[in-house]
Write a protein that holds these residues in place. Structure first.
Motif, PDB file in Angstrom:
ATOM      1  N   TRP A 121       0.760  -1.200   0.149  1.00 15.74           N
ATOM      2  CA  TRP A 121       0.089  -0.057  -0.088  1.00 15.74           C
ATOM      3  C   TRP A 121       1.001   1.178  -0.133  1.00 15.74           C
ATOM      4  O   TRP A 121       0.494   2.392  -0.426  1.00 15.74           O
ATOM      5  N   GLY A 122       2.103   1.321   0.534  1.00 16.83           N
ATOM      6  CA  GLY A 122       2.852   2.325   0.420  1.00 16.83           C
ATOM      7  C   GLY A 122       3.431   2.708  -0.791  1.00 16.83           C
ATOM      8  O   GLY A 122       3.495   3.768  -1.391  1.00 16.83           O
ATOM      9  N   ALA A 123       3.674   1.474  -1.668  1.00 16.82           N
ATOM     10  CA  ALA A 123       4.131   1.794  -3.027  1.00 16.82           C
ATOM     11  C   ALA A 123       2.852   2.259  -3.745  1.00 16.82           C
ATOM     12  O   ALA A 123       3.224   3.065  -4.823  1.00 16.82           O
ATOM     13  N   LEU A 124       1.644   1.724  -3.576  1.00 11.35           N
ATOM     14  CA  LEU A 124       0.629   2.253  -4.328  1.00 11.35           C
ATOM     15  C   LEU A 124       0.097   3.780  -4.224  1.00 11.35           C
ATOM     16  O   LEU A 124      -0.034   4.618  -4.863  1.00 11.35           O
ATOM     17  N   TRP A 125       0.078   3.925  -2.685  1.00 17.15           N
ATOM     18  CA  TRP A 125      -0.628   5.205  -2.336  1.00 17.15           C
ATOM     19  C   TRP A 125       0.460   5.960  -1.517  1.00 17.15           C
ATOM     20  O   TRP A 125      -0.112   7.103  -0.961  1.00 17.15           O
ATOM     21  N   GLY A 126       1.607   5.737  -1.282  1.00 12.68           N
ATOM     22  CA  GLY A 126       2.513   6.536  -0.498  1.00 12.68           C
ATOM     23  C   GLY A 126       2.204   6.346   0.926  1.00 12.68           C
ATOM     24  O   GLY A 126       1.752   5.564   1.617  1.00 12.68           O
ATOM     25  N   VAL A 127       2.423   7.572   1.711  1.00  7.15           N
ATOM     26  CA  VAL A 127       2.361   7.840   3.218  1.00  7.15           C
ATOM     27  C   VAL A 127       0.597   7.466   3.378  1.00  7.15           C
ATOM     28  O   VAL A 127       0.527   6.712   4.459  1.00  7.15           O
ATOM     29  N   THR A 128      -0.217   7.867   2.573  1.00  3.42           N
ATOM     30  CA  THR A 128      -1.519   7.503   2.922  1.00  3.42           C
ATOM     31  C   THR A 128      -1.797   5.995   3.062  1.00  3.42           C
ATOM     32  O   THR A 128      -2.491   5.537   3.577  1.00  3.42           O
ATOM     33  N   GLY A 129      -1.277   5.100   1.998  1.00  2.00           N
ATOM     34  CA  GLY A 129      -1.341   4.015   1.975  1.00  2.00           C
ATOM     35  C   GLY A 129      -0.840   3.085   3.252  1.00  2.00           C
ATOM     36  O   GLY A 129      -1.316   2.182   3.758  1.00  2.00           O
ATOM     37  N   MET A 130       0.218   3.816   3.597  1.00  2.00           N
ATOM     38  CA  MET A 130       1.039   3.181   4.830  1.00  2.00           C
ATOM     39  C   MET A 130       0.122   3.121   6.154  1.00  2.00           C
ATOM     40  O   MET A 130       0.137   2.331   6.817  1.00  2.00           O
ATOM     41  N   PHE A 131      -0.532   4.541   6.006  1.00  2.97           N
ATOM     42  CA  PHE A 131      -1.483   4.798   7.189  1.00  2.97           C
ATOM     43  C   PHE A 131      -2.543   3.840   7.299  1.00  2.97           C
ATOM     44  O   PHE A 131      -3.292   3.484   8.438  1.00  2.97           O
ATOM     45  N   LEU A 132      -3.028   3.702   5.994  1.00  2.00           N
ATOM     46  CA  LEU A 132      -4.251   2.693   5.933  1.00  2.00           C
ATOM     47  C   LEU A 132      -3.923   1.423   5.534  1.00  2.00           C
ATOM     48  O   LEU A 132      -5.199   0.562   5.484  1.00  2.00           O
ATOM     49  N   SER A 133      -3.017   1.084   5.626  1.00  2.00           N
ATOM     50  CA  SER A 133      -2.473  -0.608   5.209  1.00  2.00           C
ATOM     51  C   SER A 133      -3.128  -1.505   5.798  1.00  2.00           C
ATOM     52  O   SER A 133      -3.955  -2.347   5.281  1.00  2.00           O
TER      53      SER A 133
END
Length: 376
Positions: free
Chosen positions: A303-315
């Protein structure tokens, strides 16, 4: 062992669908990232409203949602105040840290055998920060635009939440199908609330304990660091690494003539994270989220690779939702089994609301029947 061609074709089709879905998520990240964040905030606000109805005696039902919105705005304002009040002094102190940082660099250079140690000015000139100014400005602009989109999406989601039950009735006219859809929705919502509850409580424990240790050591801007540690706690694994490394590094700068404050701070933070991560967190989490630890790390990377920091937060909540949805179909259930920890991805443990959330007062079938009456 012979493998049926139908099974091979089905698995290949699922694999291609996953790849195509990942490519679509990456391609549409500018649209989907603010929407996902808005949905996450809407679930958080709805959880606040239901907690007010449960915990506050005779709280007006019509005022629950507006009060939850005001509470969320107040929390956001408090966060902004903490950052601005402490961040200004932090930036001002960075100027005084330059000579101390040069001493630290000189000590490290002597330990590794470098005769002429560079200064912080030399390192900054080598990095040439002017070439990153455009990227930094673009990042700030994207953050501002995404924040506006999140607020717009959030407002429309809250305004349209009343029609959700009627849409469910229209989509699933039969009670059995409607019960299954409502149960899946309840499990996804409870999973997100469980994640919010666990990360908030454990993050507060870590932040308060870290603040106490930093105050005892005498680290500057202890409140600012404690707030950053609390925010970083919502990012699995990576947040713990940030919280354990950054404060001791700045302790080295603040106390250049002694390594002991940094060593004590690093050891204390490691003990805090170890106790919370291995004693408190497992008891709070139990088997509700039912995610394999390797999957948690992998989902953080994906999710970090797909959506950046927001993806890490919501992973974590996104992976829980994906696992529960994949478990509903025979062709993708094997993926959900691999994502789960105990091999049962149905999410039955999520039927119980997390602590602080209002318990269900009626079954899914009774709720769906009432919704069908409202819909008609």
């Amino acid at each position: 062992m012979s493998i049926s061609p139908s099974i091979t074709g089905r698995n290949a089709l699922v694999f291609l669908a996953v790849v195509a879905g990942g490519a679509a998520l990456y391609w549409m990240r500018g649209i989907l990232t603010p929407l996902a964040m808005a949905v996450f905030l809407a679930v958080m606000i709805d959880s606040f409203a239901r907690v007010l109805l449960q915990r506050v005696p005779r709280f007006p039902k019509d005022l629950a949602l507006p009060s939850a919105i005001l509470l969320s705005i107040a929390m956001f304002g408090l966060s902004v105040w903490v950052v601005t009040a402490n961040g200004a002094s932090f930036v001002g102190q960075m100027r005084d840290y330059a000579p101390r940082l040069n001493d630290v660099i000189a000590q490290v250079a002597s330990l590794v055998g470098v005769k002429v140690a560079p200064t912080i000015g030399d390192l900054i000139n080598q990095l040439n920060p002017t070439r990153y100014a455009g990227a930094a400005a673009q990042s700030l602009q994207n953050f501002a635009s995404n924040a506006v989109l999140v607020l717009i999406y959030l407002g429309f989601i809250i305004a349209s939440r009343r029609g959700f039950s009627r849409k469910i009735v229209a989509l699933y006219p039969h009670h059995a199908e409607r019960d299954g859809a409502m149960q899946l929705f309840q499990r996804i919502r409870n999973g997100i609330e469980q994640y919010l509850w666990i990360q908030t409580v454990t993050g507060l424990i870590i932040a308060v304990a870290a603040w106490a240790v930093m105050m005892l050591v005498g680290l500057d801007n202890a409140m600012f660091w404690a707030f950053l540690i609390f925010i970083a706690a919502y990012i699995p694994i990576l947040g713990g690494a940030i919280g354990c490394i950054l404060p001791p590094l700045f302790a080295l700068v603040q106390f250049p003539h002694s390594f002991w404050p940094a060593v004590i701070l690093f050891a204390a933070l490691e003990v805090i994270y170890f106790v919370v991560g291995n004693v408190i967190l497992p008891r709070m989490q139990g088997d509700t989220l039912n995610m394999d630890p390797t999957v948690v790390l992998l989902s953080l990377a994906v999710w970090g690779a797909l959506w950046g920091v927001t993806g890490m937060f919501l992973s974590t909540p996104l992976t829980v939702a994906v696992m529960l949805i994949l478990a509903q179909f025979d062709g993708t259930r094997w993926i959900a089994i691999l994502l789960s920890e105990d091999g049962d991805p149905s999410g039955a443990a999520l039927d119980t609301p997390p602590p602080g959330a209002a318990p269900k007062k009626r079954g899914v079938r009774a709720a769906s029947r009432q919704n069908s009456i409202k819909g008609t």
